[in-house]
Design a protein around this motif. Structure first.
Motif, PDB file in Angstrom:
ATOM      1  N   HIS A 165       0.848  -1.191   0.000  1.00 57.40           N
ATOM      2  CA  HIS A 165       0.000   0.000   0.000  1.00 57.40           C
ATOM      3  C   HIS A 165       0.890   1.250   0.000  1.00 57.40           C
ATOM      4  O   HIS A 165       1.186   1.794   1.081  1.00 57.40           O
ATOM      5  N   PRO A 166       1.356   1.706  -1.154  1.00 60.88           N
ATOM      6  CA  PRO A 166       2.137   2.948  -1.158  1.00 60.88           C
ATOM      7  C   PRO A 166       1.283   4.144  -0.750  1.00 60.88           C
ATOM      8  O   PRO A 166       0.072   4.183  -1.003  1.00 60.88           O
ATOM      9  N   THR A 167       1.927   5.111  -0.126  1.00 55.74           N
ATOM     10  CA  THR A 167       1.261   6.372   0.174  1.00 55.74           C
ATOM     11  C   THR A 167       1.467   7.304  -1.026  1.00 55.74           C
ATOM     12  O   THR A 167       1.447   6.836  -2.161  1.00 55.74           O
ATOM     13  N   SER A 168       1.634   8.588  -0.842  1.00 53.65           N
ATOM     14  CA  SER A 168       1.743   9.532  -1.962  1.00 53.65           C
ATOM     15  C   SER A 168       3.163   9.502  -2.516  1.00 53.65           C
ATOM     16  O   SER A 168       4.116   9.932  -1.848  1.00 53.65           O
ATOM     17  N   ILE A 169       3.304   9.019  -3.755  1.00 51.16           N
ATOM     18  CA  ILE A 169       4.627   8.743  -4.321  1.00 51.16           C
ATOM     19  C   ILE A 169       5.168   9.973  -5.048  1.00 51.16           C
ATOM     20  O   ILE A 169       4.488  10.582  -5.880  1.00 51.16           O
ATOM     21  N   PHE A 170       6.418  10.285  -4.752  1.00 49.80           N
ATOM     22  CA  PHE A 170       7.102  11.464  -5.300  1.00 49.80           C
ATOM     23  C   PHE A 170       8.310  11.002  -6.104  1.00 49.80           C
ATOM     24  O   PHE A 170       9.119  10.210  -5.604  1.00 49.80           O
ATOM     25  N   GLY A 171       8.430  11.501  -7.338  1.00 52.71           N
ATOM     26  CA  GLY A 171       9.616  11.142  -8.113  1.00 52.71           C
ATOM     27  C   GLY A 171       9.483  11.476  -9.577  1.00 52.71           C
ATOM     28  O   GLY A 171       8.398  11.830 -10.065  1.00 52.71           O
ATOM     29  N   GLY A 202       9.451   8.622  -1.575  1.00 53.03           N
ATOM     30  CA  GLY A 202      10.157   8.612  -2.849  1.00 53.03           C
ATOM     31  C   GLY A 202       9.883   7.343  -3.633  1.00 53.03           C
ATOM     32  O   GLY A 202       9.741   6.250  -3.068  1.00 53.03           O
ATOM     33  N   VAL A 203       9.844   7.475  -4.958  1.00 51.89           N
ATOM     34  CA  VAL A 203       9.515   6.327  -5.807  1.00 51.89           C
ATOM     35  C   VAL A 203      10.539   5.209  -5.664  1.00 51.89           C
ATOM     36  O   VAL A 203      10.185   4.023  -5.696  1.00 51.89           O
ATOM     37  N   THR A 204      11.808   5.537  -5.478  1.00 55.75           N
ATOM     38  CA  THR A 204      12.816   4.488  -5.332  1.00 55.75           C
ATOM     39  C   THR A 204      12.624   3.715  -4.030  1.00 55.75           C
ATOM     40  O   THR A 204      12.906   2.512  -3.971  1.00 55.75           O
ATOM     41  N   ASP A 205      12.137   4.394  -2.994  1.00 54.54           N
ATOM     42  CA  ASP A 205      11.855   3.699  -1.739  1.00 54.54           C
ATOM     43  C   ASP A 205      10.682   2.732  -1.907  1.00 54.54           C
ATOM     44  O   ASP A 205      10.701   1.620  -1.369  1.00 54.54           O
ATOM     45  N   VAL A 206       9.663   3.148  -2.655  1.00 55.45           N
ATOM     46  CA  VAL A 206       8.525   2.262  -2.909  1.00 55.45           C
ATOM     47  C   VAL A 206       8.973   1.037  -3.702  1.00 55.45           C
ATOM     48  O   VAL A 206       8.573  -0.092  -3.401  1.00 55.45           O
TER      49      VAL A 206
END
Length: 322
Positions: A165-171, A202-206
């Motif tokens: 369940h990703p939260t708000s993804i930034f990247g 961050g998108v890489t963390d997701v």
């Protein structure tokens, strides 16, 4: 021995980053792509299966004999009406699970990317975890919640599956949330920012979390992949500080956003078409502080995330290239 992954949504924002990570790790990557999709730099290294979630033969070939099936394909209300969102997100997941069940060779572990929106703090200011189920708001959340049930049933019967369940993804590559956040933080013509707060990751963390869910996620498990809990004001202030930008100075009053929901509903009713993917429930949700903890993912998957500032340079370089 080289592992093989099937990726739905492989040409999307998150799917592209996941494919790049898997390829860098030495995986053979099969991607599902519609004929008109832009595959970019992934055109050559990915093995493309042309079709969609309703092309049963293509789906069975895609997942057959894989080590992992990463299901990221889905659409939101900006891309289709409620019926279409339901069909793609829920019915499409059902079709993919059928392909995993009935292929000539068994499919690998299914990792389904849902949304943190199916979980929500019960009280304003609280921090939600995987146990905080919430009534869906809008067709997108509803369709994702239905898909989660399908994946859970698959995990409890014949398959192996886990849901993230990703939260708000930034990247870089995200033309919606990321582009809007960067504009509010750097564009001098932007005069207002939105109220409320989010868990920004961050998108890489997701992507790291998705891979970790494949490697270590418990069958049938759910894991929130979040980042820092920030108000929108805090987020744009920190981005502006990183970039030397000029952040929007004024917050839109919550009451104005609440008033916009019924207006959008009325316009849709009069026009006979839902012109804006927005209603009074979504308007109220948009002004809340929706904060999450990723403690379970940290403890069970080894998941971690970097502060927002670490993700700003790549995102800003992409934004300036638009």
């Amino acid at each position: 021995m080289t592992k093989t992954a099937a990726v739905t949504g492989a040409t999307g924002f998150l799917g592209t980053h996941l494919c790049e990570r898997l390829l860098a790790d030495g995986w053979t990557v099969r991607g599902l792509s519609r004929p008109t999709s832009d595959r970019g730099d992934l055109e050559a290294p990915v093995e493309w299966y042309v079709g969609d979630l309703f092309d049963d033969a293509t789906l069975r070939s895609l997942v057959d004999g894989t080590d992992a099936v990463f299901h990221l394909a889905g659409i939101g209300l900006w891309s289709g009406d409620a019926a279409t969102v339901e069909r793609v997100n829920a019915d499409g997941t059902s079709r993919l699970i059928d392909a995993c069940r009935h292929g000539e060779t068994s499919a690998g572990k299914l990792v389904f990317t849902s949304t943190a929106g199916t979980r929500r703090p019960s009280t304003e200011g609280d921090i939600a975890d995987e146990t905080d189920y919430a009534p869906p708001v809008g067709a997108y959340q509803s369709s994702k919640a239905e898909a989660e049930v399908l994946v859970d049933n698959y995990a409890s019967t014949v398959g192996e599956a886990v849901t993230v369940h990703p939260t708000s993804i930034f990247g870089p590559g995200d033309e919606t949330f990321t582009a809007q956040l960067l504009a509010m933080a750097t564009d001098p013509t932007m005069f207002v920012y939105l109220p409320g707060g989010l868990s920004i990751v961050g998108v890489t963390d997701v992507v790291d979390g998705i891979v970790a869910a494949y490697e270590r996620g418990e069958n049938g498990g759910h894991y929130i992949l979040g980042g820092e809990n920030l108000t929108l004001e805090q987020a744009i202030s920190r981005i502006a500080h990183c970039t030397g930008g000029h952040r929007a100075p004024l917050e839109v009053p919550s009451a104005a956003i609440h008033a916009a929901g019924p207006v959008a509903e009325t316009v849709g009713a009069v026009a006979g078409v839902r012109m804006f993917p927005f209603d009074r429930d979504m308007a109220r949700l948009a002004t809340k502080r929706l904060y999450y903890t990723s403690r379970k993912a940290r403890d069970e998957l080894g998941y971690d995330y970097e502060p927002l500032e670490e993700h700003v340079p790549n995102a800003m370089a992409w934004y300036r290239s638009l």
